[in-house]
Design an enzyme around this catalytic site. Structure first.
Site, PDB file in Angstrom:
ATOM      1  N   LEU A  66      86.703  -9.025  73.151  1.00  9.25           N
ATOM      2  CA  LEU A  66      87.054  -9.273  74.564  1.00  9.25           C
ATOM      3  C   LEU A  66      87.069  -7.990  75.397  1.00  9.25           C
ATOM      4  CD1 LEU A  66      89.830 -12.048  74.222  1.00  9.25           C
ATOM      5  CD2 LEU A  66      87.356 -12.332  74.417  1.00  9.25           C
ATOM      6  N   SER A 157      66.163  -5.782  74.228  1.00 11.02           N
ATOM      7  CA  SER A 157      65.949  -5.725  75.673  1.00 11.02           C
ATOM      8  C   SER A 157      64.545  -5.235  75.979  1.00 11.02           C
ATOM      9  CB  SER A 157      66.976  -4.752  76.261  1.00 11.02           C
ATOM     10  OG  SER A 157      66.631  -4.408  77.575  1.00 11.02           O
ATOM     11  N   TYR A 182      72.029   3.626  76.051  1.00 13.14           N
ATOM     12  CA  TYR A 182      72.050   2.169  75.832  1.00 13.14           C
ATOM     13  C   TYR A 182      70.693   1.705  75.306  1.00 13.14           C
ATOM     14  CZ  TYR A 182      71.310  -2.735  76.922  1.00 13.14           C
ATOM     15  OH  TYR A 182      70.954  -4.057  76.831  1.00 13.14           O
ATOM     16  N   LYS A 186      69.321  -0.009  71.448  1.00 13.30           N
ATOM     17  CA  LYS A 186      68.513  -1.218  71.190  1.00 13.30           C
ATOM     18  C   LYS A 186      67.280  -0.858  70.364  1.00 13.30           C
ATOM     19  CE  LYS A 186      71.176  -4.076  73.254  1.00 13.30           C
ATOM     20  NZ  LYS A 186      71.968  -4.981  72.441  1.00 13.30           N
ATOM     21  N   ASN A 231      76.145  -3.359  88.069  1.00 10.83           N
ATOM     22  CA  ASN A 231      74.969  -2.487  87.937  1.00 10.83           C
ATOM     23  C   ASN A 231      73.693  -3.245  88.257  1.00 10.83           C
ATOM     24  OD1 ASN A 231      76.359  -0.198  86.636  1.00 10.83           O
ATOM     25  ND2 ASN A 231      76.727  -1.729  85.039  1.00 10.83           N
ATOM     26  N   LEU A 233      71.129  -6.408  89.692  1.00 14.27           N
ATOM     27  CA  LEU A 233      70.835  -6.943  91.024  1.00 14.27           C
ATOM     28  C   LEU A 233      71.585  -8.243  91.341  1.00 14.27           C
ATOM     29  CD1 LEU A 233      69.143  -6.823  93.629  1.00 14.27           C
ATOM     30  CD2 LEU A 233      67.393  -8.153  92.421  1.00 14.27           C
TER      31      LEU A 233
HETATM   32  P1  NAD Z   1      78.472  -9.131  77.796  1.00 12.23           P
HETATM   33  O1  NAD Z   1      79.120  -7.806  77.947  1.00 12.23           O
HETATM   34  O2  NAD Z   1      78.824 -10.189  78.765  1.00 12.23           O
HETATM   35  O3  NAD Z   1      78.714  -9.703  76.315  1.00 12.23           O
HETATM   36  C1  NAD Z   1      78.848  -8.847  75.205  1.00 12.23           C
HETATM   37  C2  NAD Z   1      80.104  -9.277  74.474  1.00 12.23           C
HETATM   38  O4  NAD Z   1      80.265  -8.453  73.311  1.00 12.23           O
HETATM   39  C3  NAD Z   1      81.368  -9.112  75.312  1.00 12.23           C
HETATM   40  O5  NAD Z   1      82.098 -10.315  75.294  1.00 12.23           O
HETATM   41  C4  NAD Z   1      82.132  -7.996  74.614  1.00 12.23           C
HETATM   42  O6  NAD Z   1      83.532  -8.144  74.731  1.00 12.23           O
HETATM   43  C5  NAD Z   1      81.641  -8.115  73.193  1.00 12.23           C
HETATM   44  N1  NAD Z   1      81.698  -6.873  72.413  1.00 12.23           N
HETATM   45  C6  NAD Z   1      81.228  -5.653  72.748  1.00 12.23           C
HETATM   46  N2  NAD Z   1      81.448  -4.785  71.760  1.00 12.23           N
HETATM   47  C7  NAD Z   1      82.079  -5.466  70.762  1.00 12.23           C
HETATM   48  C8  NAD Z   1      82.582  -5.104  69.488  1.00 12.23           C
HETATM   49  N3  NAD Z   1      82.483  -3.863  69.024  1.00 12.23           N
HETATM   50  N4  NAD Z   1      83.153  -6.069  68.733  1.00 12.23           N
HETATM   51  C9  NAD Z   1      83.260  -7.334  69.177  1.00 12.23           C
HETATM   52  N5  NAD Z   1      82.820  -7.720  70.390  1.00 12.23           N
HETATM   53  C10 NAD Z   1      82.230  -6.798  71.171  1.00 12.23           C
HETATM   54  O7  NAD Z   1      76.895  -8.886  77.792  1.00 12.23           O
HETATM   55  P2  NAD Z   1      75.705  -9.930  77.866  1.00 12.23           P
HETATM   56  O8  NAD Z   1      75.037  -9.750  79.168  1.00 12.23           O
HETATM   57  O9  NAD Z   1      76.155 -11.286  77.471  1.00 12.23           O
HETATM   58  O10 NAD Z   1      74.747  -9.303  76.773  1.00 12.23           O
HETATM   59  C11 NAD Z   1      74.759  -9.745  75.419  1.00 12.23           C
HETATM   60  C12 NAD Z   1      73.821  -8.895  74.608  1.00 12.23           C
HETATM   61  O11 NAD Z   1      72.517  -8.946  75.180  1.00 12.23           O
HETATM   62  C13 NAD Z   1      74.205  -7.407  74.577  1.00 12.23           C
HETATM   63  O12 NAD Z   1      73.909  -6.894  73.301  1.00 12.23           O
HETATM   64  C14 NAD Z   1      73.278  -6.797  75.616  1.00 12.23           C
HETATM   65  O13 NAD Z   1      73.019  -5.439  75.357  1.00 12.23           O
HETATM   66  C15 NAD Z   1      72.035  -7.641  75.442  1.00 12.23           C
HETATM   67  N6  NAD Z   1      71.190  -7.669  76.643  1.00 12.23           N
HETATM   68  C16 NAD Z   1      71.733  -8.069  77.825  1.00 12.23           C
HETATM   69  C17 NAD Z   1      70.951  -8.068  78.970  1.00 12.23           C
HETATM   70  C18 NAD Z   1      71.527  -8.468  80.296  1.00 12.23           C
HETATM   71  O14 NAD Z   1      70.919  -8.192  81.315  1.00 12.23           O
HETATM   72  N7  NAD Z   1      72.665  -9.133  80.370  1.00 12.23           N
HETATM   73  C19 NAD Z   1      69.606  -7.682  78.899  1.00 12.23           C
HETATM   74  C20 NAD Z   1      69.080  -7.295  77.661  1.00 12.23           C
HETATM   75  C21 NAD Z   1      69.887  -7.296  76.529  1.00 12.23           C
HETATM   76  C1  UD1 Z   2      68.527  -2.995  83.922  1.00 12.63           C
HETATM   77  C2  UD1 Z   2      68.717  -1.888  82.936  1.00 12.63           C
HETATM   78  C3  UD1 Z   2      68.016  -2.214  81.640  1.00 12.63           C
HETATM   79  C4  UD1 Z   2      68.453  -3.591  81.120  1.00 12.63           C
HETATM   80  C5  UD1 Z   2      68.149  -4.606  82.227  1.00 12.63           C
HETATM   81  C6  UD1 Z   2      68.524  -6.012  81.848  1.00 12.63           C
HETATM   82  C7  UD1 Z   2      68.904   0.103  84.368  1.00 12.63           C
HETATM   83  C8  UD1 Z   2      68.263   1.396  84.777  1.00 12.63           C
HETATM   84  N1  UD1 Z   2      68.202  -0.656  83.495  1.00 12.63           N
HETATM   85  O1  UD1 Z   2      67.177  -3.065  84.222  1.00 12.63           O
HETATM   86  O2  UD1 Z   2      68.302  -1.239  80.670  1.00 12.63           O
HETATM   87  O3  UD1 Z   2      67.769  -3.919  79.946  1.00 12.63           O
HETATM   88  O4  UD1 Z   2      68.908  -4.231  83.382  1.00 12.63           O
HETATM   89  O5  UD1 Z   2      69.878  -6.183  81.966  1.00 12.63           O
HETATM   90  O6  UD1 Z   2      69.999  -0.218  84.787  1.00 12.63           O
HETATM   91  N2  UD1 Z   2      68.357  -3.179  92.261  1.00 12.63           N
HETATM   92  C9  UD1 Z   2      68.626  -2.907  93.580  1.00 12.63           C
HETATM   93  N3  UD1 Z   2      69.938  -2.826  93.956  1.00 12.63           N
HETATM   94  C10 UD1 Z   2      70.969  -3.016  93.091  1.00 12.63           C
HETATM   95  C11 UD1 Z   2      70.675  -3.298  91.741  1.00 12.63           C
HETATM   96  C12 UD1 Z   2      69.351  -3.364  91.365  1.00 12.63           C
HETATM   97  O7  UD1 Z   2      67.723  -2.726  94.395  1.00 12.63           O
HETATM   98  O8  UD1 Z   2      72.145  -2.908  93.498  1.00 12.63           O
HETATM   99  C13 UD1 Z   2      66.939  -3.307  91.861  1.00 12.63           C
HETATM  100  C14 UD1 Z   2      66.503  -2.306  90.799  1.00 12.63           C
HETATM  101  O9  UD1 Z   2      66.070  -1.115  91.367  1.00 12.63           O
HETATM  102  C15 UD1 Z   2      65.395  -3.115  90.088  1.00 12.63           C
HETATM  103  C16 UD1 Z   2      65.850  -4.572  90.231  1.00 12.63           C
HETATM  104  O10 UD1 Z   2      66.792  -4.588  91.307  1.00 12.63           O
HETATM  105  O11 UD1 Z   2      64.187  -2.957  90.781  1.00 12.63           O
HETATM  106  C17 UD1 Z   2      66.539  -5.102  88.982  1.00 12.63           C
HETATM  107  O12 UD1 Z   2      67.581  -4.199  88.629  1.00 12.63           O
HETATM  108  P1  UD1 Z   2      68.613  -4.536  87.441  1.00 12.63           P
HETATM  109  O13 UD1 Z   2      69.197  -5.890  87.663  1.00 12.63           O
HETATM  110  O14 UD1 Z   2      69.552  -3.397  87.342  1.00 12.63           O
HETATM  111  O15 UD1 Z   2      67.684  -4.648  86.167  1.00 12.63           O
HETATM  112  P2  UD1 Z   2      66.623  -3.583  85.563  1.00 12.63           P
HETATM  113  O16 UD1 Z   2      66.449  -2.416  86.427  1.00 12.63           O
HETATM  114  O17 UD1 Z   2      65.402  -4.362  85.226  1.00 12.63           O
END
Ligand code: NAD
Ligand code: UD1
Length: 370
Positions: A66, A157, A182, A186, A231, A233
């Site tokens: 959590l 990712s 990060y 991966k 972070n 969009l």
């Molecule tokens: P999230 O932060 O909502 O979910 C991750 C969960 O893992 C959280 O509930 C957190 O509490 C739990 N967690 C973290 N470290 C832990 C630990 N050491 N032990 C137990 N629980 C732990 O993130 P998400 O967006 O659901 O992403 C899930 C996975 O997908 C992550 O590995 C993330 O890197 C990967 N991923 C996410 C995105 C994205 O844009 N959301 C994109 C590419 C990859």
């Molecule tokens: C981000 C992560 C990437 C991760 C991916 C999926 C960074 C540098 N990269 O990528 O590692 O795997 O998310 O979760 O953070 N944008 C804006 N304003 C904002 C936020 C984003 O203009 O406030 C733009 C960005 O410049 C980009 C697009 O929106 O062009 C998407 O951004 P974001 O959602 O952060 O995803 P990624 O950059 O693809």
């Protein structure tokens, strides 16, 4: 030998004895998957995947510390599915506790979401990221192996492609250099898991490379719940729309794209969740190591997303153009054909459902789960 082992394993499940369809499948040497460990199951993608797993008839066990989530998401998973499951508030780095989970449950496969994911924070705190993501996965995989559970689906990712050498990106596109810790976690963990599989072919490792997950469950009961300033969009757009932030900063409008803003492959989180259910099929048929892109194959710019959000939801999203964000690339979208051909999975939802469901979640839960 392996086939015989699978047969014996599957006989434990009554459904395989009474259901001829499954019985004949079994004769082909496919595994029985009924109990799935979901690490990080309380998080954004994890909670949506738990809903789809439960709806598909799987039993699940969730481990989440959590750190970046709220237990209320799990209450809502129960509410949405009408099903119960075990939840352990453990850290995956805690070997003793992880052992207990495997002693209490006969786990068939693990879907491993647990990890830290904030790119900027990873630059500030590299040790914490390597420890949590890499050390955590090493503990998990060791405990799995020691309990004879050798099936894992890993959340990777699109970031592993770096600045991709081809668009649309196929799984054959070489991995690139990452710009932050990060991303390296991966990339390194993909290698670790592939090496584990190479050392012991009883392992099945499915690596799913997510593009840009957005949206929420259509009910508006579960969704993305970022801490602090988002972070990414989509959560930024929804927080502007709901009045929590004054305006969106668009990071650069001088990229070589159709409107100058960055282009990405946004994928509805429910589609992504179903991609995990489909990936269990690869494990069932003993896939060894398999890598799949999880995207739609469509590229939308920042302004495409803003304009769709405004049009579909009838709300304003003020924005202004800011300098480019360090580390960003112009265009990133995938070719999702491999997942369609091998898993029978493809994204069903389009940009309208993505912006509609993102807004529905934010409007119904302006403070997330708090
Ligand atoms: P999230 O932060 O909502 O979910 C991750 C969960 O893992 C959280 O509930 C957190 O509490 C739990 N967690 C973290 N470290 C832990 C630990 N050491 N032990 C137990 N629980 C732990 O993130 P998400 O967006 O659901 O992403 C899930 C996975 O997908 C992550 O590995 C993330 O890197 C990967 N991923 C996410 C995105 C994205 O844009 N959301 C994109 C590419 C990859
Ligand atoms: C981000 C992560 C990437 C991760 C991916 C999926 C960074 C540098 N990269 O990528 O590692 O795997 O998310 O979760 O953070 N944008 C804006 N304003 C904002 C936020 C984003 O203009 O406030 C733009 C960005 O410049 C980009 C697009 O929106 O062009 C998407 O951004 P974001 O959602 O952060 O995803 P990624 O950059 O693809």
């Amino acid at each position: 030998m392996r086939i015989i082992k699978n047969q014996l394993f599957c006989l434990k499940s009554i459904i395989y004895i009474v259901n001829p369809k499954y019985f004949f499948k079994n004769l082909k040497g496919e595994k029985c998957m009924s109990k799935i460990l979901v690490t990080g199951g309380a998080g954004f993608i994890g909670s949506h995947t738990c809903v789809e797993l439960l709806n598909a008839g799987y039993d699940i066990v969730i481990v989440d510390n959590l750190y970046n989530s709220n237990e209320k998401s799990l209450d809502r998973v129960k509410e949405l599915t009408g099903k119960d499951f075990s939840f352990y508030q453990y850290d995956i780095r805690d070997k003793e506790n992880m052992r207990k989970v495997f002693e209490n449950h006969k786990i068939d496969a693990c879907i491993h979401f647990a990890g830290l994911k904030a790119v900027g924070e990873s630059v500030e705190k590299p040790l914490e990221y390597y420890d949590n993501n890499i050390a955590g996965t090493l503990v998990l995989v060791e405990v799995m192996r020691n309990h004879g559970c050798k099936n894992i689906i890993f959340s990777s990712s699109a970031t592993v492609y770096g600045d991709p050498v081809e668009i649309p990106i196929t799984e054959n596109c070489p991995k690139g250099g990452c710009t932050n810790p990060y991303g390296w976690t991966k990339s390194m963990l993909e290698q670790v898991l592939m090496d584990v599989q190479k050392s012991d072919n009883e392992w099945n490792v499915v690596i799913l490379r997510y593009f840009n997950p957005v949206g929420a469950h259509a009910s508006g009961r579960i969704g993305e719940n970022p801490n602090g300033i988002p972070n990414n969009l989509m959560p930024y757009i929804t927080q502007v729309a709901v009045g929590k932030r004054a305006e969106l900063g668009v990071f650069g409008n001088d990229y070589p794209t159709h409107d100058g803003t960055g282009v990405r492959d946004y994928i509805h989180v429910v589609d992504l969740a179903n991609g995990h259910v489909a990936a269990l099929k690869a494990i069932q048929s003993n896939c060894g190591t398999s890598i799949y892109n999880m995207g739609t194959g469509n590229g939308y710019s920042v302004l495409d997303m803003v304009n769709a959000f405004v049009k579909v939801n009838g709300v304003e999203v003020p924005y202004s153009i800011k300098p480019r964000r360090a580390g960003d690339i112009a265009t990133c979208y995938c070719n999702p054909a491999k997942a369609k051909a091998e898993l029978g999975w493809e994204a069903k939802f389009g940009i309208e459902e993505m912006v509609r469901d993102s807004w529905n979640w934010q409007r119904e839960n302006p403070e997330g789960y708090r």
